[in-house]
Every structure is written in structure tokens, then in C-alpha cells.
Motif scaffolding. Structure first.
Motif, short mmCIF file in Angstrom:
data_model
loop_
_atom_site.label_atom_id
_atom_site.label_comp_id
_atom_site.label_asym_id
_atom_site.label_seq_id
_atom_site.Cartn_x
_atom_site.Cartn_y
_atom_site.Cartn_z
N THR A 63 15.52 -62.45 6.10
CA THR A 63 14.19 -62.25 5.52
C THR A 63 14.16 -60.87 4.86
N ALA A 64 13.09 -60.60 4.14
CA ALA A 64 12.90 -59.26 3.58
C ALA A 64 12.58 -58.27 4.69
N ARG A 65 12.86 -57.01 4.45
CA ARG A 65 12.44 -55.93 5.35
C ARG A 65 10.97 -55.63 5.10
N GLN A 66 10.23 -55.55 6.19
CA GLN A 66 8.82 -55.19 6.10
C GLN A 66 8.48 -54.26 7.26
N PRO A 67 7.49 -53.38 7.09
CA PRO A 67 7.04 -52.56 8.23
C PRO A 67 6.64 -53.47 9.39
N TRP A 68 6.95 -53.05 10.60
CA TRP A 68 6.64 -53.92 11.73
C TRP A 68 5.15 -54.18 11.86
N ARG A 69 4.34 -53.24 11.42
CA ARG A 69 2.89 -53.47 11.47
C ARG A 69 2.46 -54.54 10.45
N TRP A 70 3.24 -54.77 9.42
CA TRP A 70 2.97 -55.87 8.50
C TRP A 70 3.20 -57.20 9.22
N TRP A 71 4.25 -57.24 10.05
CA TRP A 71 4.59 -58.48 10.75
C TRP A 71 3.58 -58.84 11.83
N TYR A 72 2.89 -57.85 12.42
CA TYR A 72 2.05 -58.14 13.59
C TYR A 72 0.96 -59.17 13.31
N PRO A 73 0.07 -58.99 12.32
CA PRO A 73 -0.97 -60.00 12.12
C PRO A 73 -0.39 -61.32 11.62
N VAL A 74 0.71 -61.27 10.86
CA VAL A 74 1.32 -62.50 10.35
C VAL A 74 1.82 -63.37 11.51
N LEU A 75 2.52 -62.77 12.47
CA LEU A 75 3.10 -63.53 13.57
C LEU A 75 2.09 -63.83 14.67
N ARG B 64 -3.59 -49.12 17.51
CA ARG B 64 -3.00 -48.30 18.58
C ARG B 64 -1.81 -49.00 19.25
N LEU B 65 -1.51 -50.22 18.80
CA LEU B 65 -0.41 -50.99 19.40
C LEU B 65 0.92 -50.29 19.21
N GLU B 66 1.73 -50.26 20.26
CA GLU B 66 3.07 -49.69 20.18
C GLU B 66 4.09 -50.78 19.85
N TYR B 67 5.14 -50.39 19.16
CA TYR B 67 6.15 -51.37 18.75
C TYR B 67 6.79 -52.04 19.97
N ARG B 68 7.05 -51.29 21.02
CA ARG B 68 7.72 -51.88 22.19
C ARG B 68 6.89 -53.01 22.80
N ILE B 69 5.55 -52.88 22.74
CA ILE B 69 4.68 -53.92 23.27
C ILE B 69 4.73 -55.14 22.35
N PHE B 70 4.68 -54.91 21.05
CA PHE B 70 4.78 -56.00 20.07
C PHE B 70 6.11 -56.74 20.24
N LYS B 71 7.17 -55.99 20.44
CA LYS B 71 8.50 -56.61 20.61
C LYS B 71 8.54 -57.43 21.89
N ARG B 72 8.01 -56.88 22.97
CA ARG B 72 8.05 -57.56 24.26
C ARG B 72 7.19 -58.82 24.28
N ASP B 73 5.95 -58.71 23.78
CA ASP B 73 4.98 -59.79 23.94
C ASP B 73 5.01 -60.82 22.81
N ILE C 270 11.27 -46.94 15.23
CA ILE C 270 11.42 -48.16 14.46
C ILE C 270 10.33 -48.21 13.40
N ASP C 271 10.74 -48.38 12.15
CA ASP C 271 9.78 -48.40 11.05
C ASP C 271 9.65 -49.81 10.46
N GLU C 272 10.80 -50.42 10.13
CA GLU C 272 10.79 -51.74 9.52
C GLU C 272 11.67 -52.70 10.32
N ILE C 273 11.36 -53.98 10.20
CA ILE C 273 12.19 -54.99 10.85
C ILE C 273 12.42 -56.14 9.87
N GLN C 274 13.46 -56.90 10.12
CA GLN C 274 13.71 -58.14 9.39
C GLN C 274 14.49 -59.06 10.33
N PHE C 275 14.76 -60.26 9.87
CA PHE C 275 15.45 -61.24 10.71
C PHE C 275 16.65 -61.79 9.97
N HIS C 276 17.81 -61.73 10.63
CA HIS C 276 18.99 -62.41 10.12
C HIS C 276 18.93 -63.86 10.58
#
Length: 443
Positions: A167-179, A190-199, A227-233
């Protein structure tokens, strides 16, 4: 892929894959239902402005003559009123940016005993929705097996880019509402990335990898220490038995959430607490909750949500402990197999009892209102003579026999009198018939 295969797939415009809710949350069932409506609209054709279909072609598991009607109305209302931004997961790929509701309008009507739903789309989106130029080909049969909103969305997006491999690289905060399906709020800021990743991320990736033909890997990109951006292989599993999809897609199963709502558990709470739970675990927990609500002993249940959450936690822990025990000692494998067989027998028994209850319920509802009222009076006398809990007697007097706390009492009372004692207890031949029909299926 042949042309015949194409017509069995939902062609979902790339601009509708990464929708961002701007007002209220999009639920898993809401997204699945929207996909089915979109598939049916594509089948009916671009020339139509308004689309119609029997409601049971869209959802199953609900009694549309009961309060379950409120659940589908809630979903349709949300599809009309929820404002979303339509955008491609890859910047610049979509033809345009749009904002609208998921549907332009929705209507339910009852015609000759059957409930119908009609709906339409915003004029600025209709062409792209029904005859998209850039789209993902999605198997609704696969989507129906995914339980989380994040899992559904991740599968849809990764299916679009599986030929590219990422997929394209996007800021992880872009992915949060989408997913997640949740709109941005002060709390999510105020959400932390580690919480978003875990939950959200880890459960969704595990679900897609376990159920679909894709193998997805999270790739994190740092800016400095964070961590600023994420994508998926995206990889593909070795070809397995092809998943077929009937000409008309399977309706979305709302039975579990409808049942939970009848027992006092709201849809969003139910959706959140069942993430990661198998369907068998959820059904079993709802069975226990229903018995507790109906029994109302030693006092009426005050908080069904907390009670169900505790049941699900216990069920997940037991399943995990059993799996660990089997892996730790070879002798435990045989025990696990016996337990699995016992669980299958319990499912066969539960299915037979469910059908017996349905037959009994249908027999009662076929009676006239006067006869049903007389039955209520007879049941009231029987409960008083038995010394039943006052809460059950009170509910019968105020709400009638359809109330969740009373209905099972009426089924037992009427069933024993009409079909004879043991009408709801299957024999060996009954279970054999159900086992033949259901086989060894899980859940």
C-alpha cells in the motif's frame, strides 16, 4: 479470471475504500451491509435512480416483526446521516475528492408480508459507485467472515494493491479513522501509536492473514525516534480451494448483535468487546447472559454489558489455556480432541433446541390475540403457584409474554402442555439428524 467470475465480485471504487467518518462511527455490520447494497445496486444497473430489494437479501438473523426492526433502521439512518470523506488510499489516484453520506436516502416498507428496503446514492457519486473506472474486486464471501471493521477495511485496501505488493505510505494518524471507523475527536488526537497498534492494527492484520488469501505485514517508518508513517506489504498465499460467491451475495448476519441488543447490550459496546472472540465463544456467552436475564436470580441483572464482557473474557482465557495445554503435552491432544467432539455435540444440541423453540414460538404467535392473552393469565397463575421470582411476574403483567425475561417461561409452559414433556430435549436420533446436516463445522 473469466467474465463470469467478474459478475460475482463487488467492484468497489478506489475512492470508497478509505472513507473517513466525519460525524458518527461506522460499525462493522454497517460497512458489510453497505457493501451488499452496493453489489445489489450494481446488479440492478446505472439506469435506475432508486434501488429496491427484499430486506432479507441484505441482512439475516433478525425478526423483522419485532424490535429488531430498530437495529436495521439504525444502520440505514447512519448510512444516510453519517458524513464521510471519500478518498483513495493512494494520494492522487482517485478522480476527485467528495464528501457526502453513504446513502442519499433509505426507506423500509412492508408489502404482502415481506419487508423491502429501497435506497439511492448522491448524484455526485452515483456514476463512480455503480460503474467505477478504478476499483478493487472484492469477494463478499470473504468479507462476511471478517469480524472487525479494521479487518474488513484492511482486506479491501490490500486487495486493491495486491498486484503492486504494498500500500502507499501514510501517516499513522491518517490510518486510524479509516481502519477504526471512528471520527477524529479530541480523545483520538491524544491517542498513542502503541495503543493504535495493539488494539487495532495487530488484530486486523492477524484476522486478514488467518481468513483471506492475503498475507499482510506491517511496515513502520520512523521520523527521529518515533513512528511517523506506516504501510502494508502484501503477499499472496499459495492457491487453495477457490471461494465461490453465489450470484446474489449472502446477506449480512445481524443475529448475534440483534440478540445482544434484546438482552440490553448496545451494538457499539458489543462490537468492541467481541473483537478477537470466536463466534462459538460469543454465542455461548450470550446463552449464559440470556439465562441470567431470564432467571433474574438472586436479583435482576443490573449491568448486562459488564456481565457479558466478563463472560467473554473467561471464555477467551479458557480457550487459550486449552490450546497451550495441548501444545505443551502430547497426551493432551487426545483430550483436546474429545473436548472438541463434546463442543460439537453441544452445538448440535443447541441448534436442535433453537429449532424446537422456534416451532413452539411460531405455534403461539399463530394464535389469536385473545387466546394469547388467556395463555398469559394461565402462565401468571402457574408462576405464582410455583413461587417464581417477583420480577418475572411483574414483567409478565406489564410487558406481556414477549418480554425477554418471560418468553422462555411461556415457551416451556405452552410447549409442555401442547407437545408434551421433553418437547425441547433432543434424543439420539434428533442429534444424529442435526449432526448429518451440520457436520463438524466450527462455531
Amino acid at each position: 479470471m473469466t467474465a463470469a467470475d467478474d459478475v460475482q465480485l463487488l467492484r468497489k471504487a478506489v475512492n470508497t475504500l478509505a472513507i473517513v467518518p466525519k460525524s458518527t462511527r461506522i460499525t462493522t455490520l454497517g460497512r458489510k451491509s453497505y457493501n451488499v447494497l452496493l453489489y445489489l445496486a450494481q446488479e440492478q444497473g446505472m439506469e435506475k435512480d432508486v434501488f429496491r430489494t427484499p430486506l432479507d437479501a441484505v441482512v439475516r438473523g433478525l425478526d423483522f416483526d419485532s424490535n429488531d426492526h430498530a437495529l436495521i433502521k439504525k444502520h440505514l439512518r447512519a448510512m444516510v446521516s453519517t458524513t464521510v470523506e471519500w478518498q483513495s488510499p493512494t494520494s492522487g489516484e482517485g478522480a476527485a475528492w467528495n464528501v457526502s453520506g453513504l446513502l442519499a436516502h433509505a426507506r423500509l416498507s412492508k408489502e404482502r408480508g415481506q419487508v423491502w428496503v429501497e435506497w439511492s446514492y448522491a448524484v455526485n457519486l452515483k456514476q463512480e459507485l455503480l460503474d467505477p473506472s478504478v476499483f478493487a474486486r472484492l469477494r463478499l464471501e470473504v468479507i462476511s467472515q471478517l469480524r472487525t471493521h479494521a479487518g474488513v477495511v484492511l482486506y479491501e485496501i490490500c486487495t486493491r494493491y495486491k498486484d503492486i505488493g504494498r500500500t502507499a505510505r501514510q501517516p499513522w494518524r491518517w490510518w486510524y479513522p479509516v481502519l477504526s471507523g471512528n471520527p477524529h475527536t479530541e480523545k483520538t488526537e491524544r491517542l498513542e501509536y502503541r495503543i493504535f497498534k495493539r488494539d487495532t492494527l495487530k488484530p486486523a492484520i492477524a484476522e486478514v492473514n488467518a481468513i483471506t488469501d492475503l498475507e499482510i505485514e506491517l511496515v513502520e517508518h520512523k521520523q527521529g525516534r518515533f513512528i511517523d508513517e506506516i504501510q502494508f506489504h502484501i503477499g499472496r498465499k499459495k492457491p487453495a480451494t477457490a471461494l465461490g460467491l453465489a450470484r446474489a451475495p449472502a446477506p449480512v448476519d445481524m443475529g448475534l448483535v440483534g440478540r445482544a441488543m434484546q438482552l440490553g447490550v448496545g451494538e457499539e459496546a458489543f462490537d468492541a468487546m467481541t473483537v478477537g472472540c470466536g463466534e462459538a465463544t460469543v454465542r455461548s456467552a450470550l446463552d449464559v447472559l440470556e439465562r441470567r436475564v431470564n432467571t433474574a436470580y438472586p436479583e435482576p441483572l443490573r449491568d448486562p454489558v459488564r456481565y457479558l464482557k466478563a463472560l467473554l473474557l473467561q471464555g477467551s482465557e479458557r480457550a487459550e489455556a486449552a490450546a497451550e495445554a495441548a501444545a505443551a503435552h502430547p497426551a493432551a491432544v487426545a483430550l483436546a480432541a474429545r473436548e472438541q467432539q463434546a463442543q460439537r455435540r453441544q452445538r448440535w444440541q443447541a441448534e436442535w433446541i433453537r429449532r424446537a423453540n422456534d416451532r413452539c414460538l411460531a405455534a403461539i404467535e399463530a394464535l389469536s390475540e385473545e387466546t394469547q392473552h388467556a395463555l398469559e393469565q394461565q402462565l401468571l397463575q402457574a408462576l405464582q403457584a410455583r413461587g417464581a421470582h417477583p420480577s418475572i411476574i411483574k414483567r409478565l403483567g406489564t410487558s406481556g409474554w414477549h418480554h425477554p425475561m418471560v418468553r422462555q417461561e411461556m415457551l416451556r409452559f405452552f410447549g409442555d402442555a401442547t407437545f408434551g414433556p421433553g418437547w425441547d430435549k433432543p434424543g439420539a436420533e434428533d442429534l444424529l439428524e442435526i449432526a448429518t446436516e451440520m457436520g463438524g463445522e466450527e462455531g
